[in-house]
Design a protein around this motif. Structure first.
Motif, PDB file in Angstrom:
ATOM      1  N   UNK A 113      28.017 -16.304 -57.972  1.00 30.64           N
ATOM      2  CA  UNK A 113      29.352 -16.472 -58.557  1.00 30.64           C
ATOM      3  C   UNK A 113      29.393 -15.902 -59.977  1.00 30.64           C
ATOM      4  N   UNK A 114      30.575 -15.524 -60.384  1.00 30.43           N
ATOM      5  CA  UNK A 114      30.782 -15.055 -61.754  1.00 30.43           C
ATOM      6  C   UNK A 114      32.229 -15.310 -62.140  1.00 30.43           C
ATOM      7  N   UNK A 115      32.448 -15.567 -63.389  1.00 25.12           N
ATOM      8  CA  UNK A 115      33.828 -15.668 -63.867  1.00 25.12           C
ATOM      9  C   UNK A 115      33.888 -15.236 -65.317  1.00 25.12           C
ATOM     10  N   UNK A 134      26.140 -16.977 -62.098  1.00 25.14           N
ATOM     11  CA  UNK A 134      25.050 -17.785 -61.566  1.00 25.14           C
ATOM     12  C   UNK A 134      24.702 -17.273 -60.171  1.00 25.14           C
TER      13      UNK A 134
END
Lengths: 478, 463
Positions: free
Chosen positions: B41-43, B29
């Protein structure tokens, strides 16, 4: 490799990739919840997870990346990736970001816990859930429901400024609900609060609720509500119970004083705030009786911790003092933008989410009155308990709450029961009308505060007491 | 079947029923506010969820530790847990082995490889286009890409695999209003493909709406005829899904739904269809039941409600593939609801506050009413009648004699959603259904604009 080693590797990799600041959290989480309905367990969930999240600041842009179950190589990759993401942010750049100072703490902290909730036998927990829901059903509730939830979280935090902090926080809580189904509507009574009661505590939290002692009362009240007259519409004096007051504080004070909202950082989804920083220190938020404290040091509060998720030590401070707005919930970056000198309220929903400004424990300092004194002093009004619905606009001004139950108050006495009570108002007008405040506070826990994109669930605490308000619009219906 | 699913099932003791789901996901996002990217952010990760039923008792749990030791711990822990629990008299067994519906045979039909591999720079480029086209107004929102692959297996031999990609833009442009506060306009889009998101178009649309909200006036609370844009209709769908078309609520007599009765306007047909070409998702539910198109309302007559295996057993029905994986707490409900649109020529972009030619056509029929962009913070007062309170957001305008004549400040409403759609109350349905951005509920509904005879507004901006 220890958890601290993994976090350190991630931070070092982010720095090597160009970050001027980085921090990382390794987390191990064990959660357990059980639900029961009418004497049967309907869900039992046990989940474990582990992961690392790293935050990198490159120039004036943040990047965040998270991976599960990190080893050394994965941690270093995560650090590099966080820096790469931050670099991409710079293509749509903003103003320079600074961080207000936070001493480089090396510390260890654990929340108080008398009885490890994950060690209590499941058979005992299951017996409690099934017996109280069977009792509710036998007592006349169409649906007797109960639930508990346990969170056991360990965190290792490292920053490029020298922070090295480990925390072990255990939280626990639950509650029960009696629902009756009528021809055209349903009624519900909850105990002890509409979502239950939660705190940083062990299983003693559940034992202290003494759920079996309250089944008959809430089932009887849920039945009686189906036959009770509706709360009349009009403007009147309202006395609000402690367990509803906590949500009033949460929605119309707690969210309004979040600095990221005030700065517009949440404008697209969660919203902004009616508060303008120009009014900090001068604006009259409520009556003289209104003292609201931000206090993550409160023992047992669901929003308690030793250090927030960017390593700032927990501190108590006023948000509203004698009715004047004096403080905000802030993080190191938002505080710097606003010209303030404190953060301390930045938290994340686990390792996979980026820390953001969140409530901790936000609530009343006690007032001078008892509930009986409020009732005695009211010639004509309504006393409402326990939340049933809540809604507030994106500036945290225009609210409407529905409660489970109410009683008429006539000539200083609590009278007939009323169903479907609602009240509505505008935040500062409402708070300025508060003329009596209870002397005994309860710190209620809210386990499902939503905010952010991607959405994060926060745990917050709210010391609250009954309070009385004048000229409130009640009885709004569909 | 994935190696992890096979490994977990091989560890389950003989005689125990079990179902395993492995979800591998990656999401990112890129958020922007005050016209710059402020959070990015990323995961990524894998979660294994196991539910097992042993000796009449049921337990479920999950882990992100997917090595051999972690999987063994998951099975051992849940086996031991189940043995300590009271019997589960409502257990309906695991799903039988069977294939996916032909429409969903390709479990990866809604995967776009380019979206699955989208970079931070690609997301930032879409953000940049939105900000650039917002005409100097402050812009806030996000661009999101996500992908997931789910693999399911159970002890009855059911074995399924599917995945999806999703890309969304949700943004506002913020003008300075005459009362000092911002006047926001919103634009959203979602697709299986990041390439479908036109940041420039959406930024311009949000800016046009924001400019048109400046100078909003207070209107007295009352019952007003309304034109609801698709985003606002999406809130009706969420409310109907949660409280009305919910197998748990139906089994417990808490639902408004009464199959066979003409409870809604004859113009209304409502389906849940996770397999539609213009949506995305995994083509089976958390119990391994293949998803299928489920009619909920046909020409105003209630047809039924979604079920999982447990609620289906309770009411003597079949599972419709709506187990949500959250246990029995919330109940099975539709995640891909869609109101059948009226149909017609392709919609064209409009100017000012009206989002497109579909909405303009509905506005043209209104003598006096309100155009509503969005609803916000909606909460139920009574689940049985689905009376909901909430507020308008991101733009409300007065309609007079078929024209938008003035911006209006936000209003609070308290309204039964089924009553708003009751026989005789739906005066018009937009020509096309729009895929709606998932905001917090995990749903991917689709809706046209609606013109409704009445909406009960109970308060203005000042109380």
């Amino acid at each position: 490799m220890t958890e601290f080693d993994a976090a350190t590797a991630a931070v070092e990799a982010a720095l090597a990739a160009g970050a001027r600041y980085a921090d990382a959290r390794v987390m191990l989480r064990s959660d357990e919840s059980m639900s029961a309905r009418n004497g049967a367990v309907t869900a039992l969930n046990r989940s474990d997870d582990a992961g690392l999240g790293v935050r990198a600041l490159v120039g004036s842009s943040w990047g965040y990346f998270a991976v599960p179950d990190p080893g050394g190589a994965a941690a270093r990759d995560a650090g590099r990736t966080a820096a790469e993401i931050a670099r991409a942010s710079a293509s749509v750049p903003g103003p320079a970001i600074d961080l207000v100072p936070a001493p480089a703490e090396v510390a260890s902290w654990a929340s108080p816990c008398e009885e490890d909730p994950l060690s209590v036998p499941l058979s005992e927990k299951g017996d409690l859930m099934t017996s109280v829901t069977a009792d509710l059903h036998r007592a006349g509730a169409d649906l007797g429901e109960a639930q508990y939830h346990i969170w056991d979280h360990r965190t290792w935090f490292v920053s490029s400024e020298g922070h090295r902090i480990d925390q072990h926080i255990r939280k626990c809580g639950g509650g029960m609900w009696a629902t009756t189904v009528g021809e055209h509507e349903t009624q519900r009574r909850s105990y002890p609060c509409f979502r239950g009661q939660y705190g940083t505590a062990g299983w003693e939290q559940i034992r202290g609720l003494d759920l079996p002692a309250h089944t008959a009362r809430i089932a009887d009240e849920a039945k009686a509500l189906l036959r009770a007259p509706a709360c009349p519409a009009g403007e009147t004096t309202v006395i609000i119970g402690s367990e509803q007051m906590m949500l009033q504080i949460h929605e119309s004070v707690g969210h309004a004083i979040e600095l990221d909202r005030i700065l517009g950082w949440e404008a697209a989804m969660a919203g902004t705030s009616w508060l303008d920083l120009a009014g900090l220190g001068d604006l009259r938020y409520g009556s003289e009786l209104m003292n609201i404290v931000i206090d993550p040091t409160l023992p047992g509060g669901l929003g308690s911790f030793g250090y927030d998720d960017e390593g700032t030590r927990a501190q108590r401070r006023y948000a509203v003092k004698n009715g004047i707005w004096v403080g905000v919930l802030a993080g190191r970056d938002s505080a710097a933008v606003a010209g303030l000198d404190y953060g301390g309220s930045v938290r994340a929903d686990g390792w996979s989410k980026m820390p953001m400004v969140r409530m901790t424990n936000v609530g009343f300092e006690p007032g001078p009155h008892t509930l009986d004194e409020m009732l005695d002093a009211t010639d004509d009004g309504v006393y409402m308990e326990n939340n049933r619905s809540w809604s507030i606009d994106d500036k945290r001004l225009n609210f409407q709450f529905g409660c489970e139950i109410a009683w008429e108050v006539k000539n200083g006495r609590r009278g007939r029961m009323l169903r479907n009570p609602t009240y509505t108002g505008i935040g500062p007008t409402f708070w300025r009308s508060m003329d009596m405040l209870g002397s005994e506070t309860t710190t209620w826990g809210t386990p499902n505060c939503g905010k952010g994109q991607p959405g994060q669930i926060g745990h917050t605490g709210h010391p609250a007491a009954p309070a009385r308000f004048q000229n409130v619009r009640v009885g709004v219906s569909g | 079947m994935s190696a992890i699913v096979e490994q977990v099932l091989s560890l389950v003791p003989a005689g125990v029923e079990a179902e395993v789901t492995v979800v591998e996901h990656a999401s990112a996002v890129t958020r922007f506010a005050n016209s710059y990217i402020h959070q990015n952010v990323a995961d990524t990760g894998t979660r294994v969820t196991l539910r097992l039923h042993a000796a009449g008792r049921t337990a479920s749990g999950s882990t992100t530790t997917v090595d051999a030791a972690g999987l063994a711990r998951l099975v051992e822990r849940l086996t031991a847990t189940a043995a300590l629990l009271p019997p589960d008299a409502l257990w309906a067994g695991v799903a039988p082995a069977g294939s996916l519906d032909p429409a969903a045979r390709d479990g990866f039909a809604s995967v776009d490889p380019a979206t699955a591999a989208a970079t931070p720079a690609e997301r930032a480029a879409v953000v940049g286009a939105f900000v650039e086209s917002a005409k100097g107004l402050l812009a806030a929102g996000y661009v999101r890409t996500s992908t997931a692959t789910a693999t399911f297996g159970n002890t009855a031999g059911q074995s399924l695999r599917g995945g999806y990609t999703e890309a969304s833009l949700d943004g506002v442009a913020r003008a300075a209003s005459t009362d000092g506060g911002p006047a926001d306009g919103v634009a959203r889009a979602t697709s299986r493909r990041l390439a479908d998101l036109d940041g420039g178009l959406l930024g311009a649309r949000a800016a046009a709406k924001a400019q048109a909200t400046i100078g909003g006036v207070d209107l007295p609370p009352d019952d007003y005829e309304v034109v609801l844009e698709p985003q606002a209709v999406g809130d009706l769908l969420s409310g109907l899904s949660f409280y009305v078309f919910n197998g748990r609520a139906f089994a417990e007599r808490r639902s408004f739904a009464r199959p066979g009765e003409a409870q809604f306007d004859g113009a209304l047909t409502l389906v849940d269809d996770a397999l539609a070409a213009d949506t995305y998702g995994v083509p089976f539910d958390a119990e391994g039941t293949p998803k299928r198109r489920t009619e909920l309302v046909r020409d105003g007559v209630t047809q039924g409600v979604p079920h999982d295996r447990r609620t289906a057993r309770e009411v003597g029905a079949e599972s419709t593939g709506h187990s949500n994986g959250f246990g029995d707490t919330f109940g099975p409900m539709g995640t891909h609801l869609a109101i059948t649109p009226a149909g017609g020529p392709a919609a064209t972009e409009a100017t000012g506050p009206v989002v497109d030619s579909d909405v303009a056509a509905l506005v043209a029929g209104v003598r006096r009413g309100l155009l509503v962009t969005d609803f916000w913070y909606t909460r139920v007062l009574d689940p049985r009648s689905a009376v909901i309170t909430g507020l308008t957001r991101n733009g409300v305008w007065l309609i007079e004699d078929g024209e938008v004549t003035a911006p209006v400040r936000n209003l609070r409403f308290t309204q039964s959603y089924p009553a708003a759609l009751a026989p005789g109350r739906v005066l018009g349905i937009g020509a096309h259904a729009h895929a709606l951005v998932e905001r917090y509920s995990g749903a991917a509904h689709r809706a046209p604009a609606l013109r409704l005879a009445s909406w009960h507004f109970t308060g203005g901006a000042s109380g």
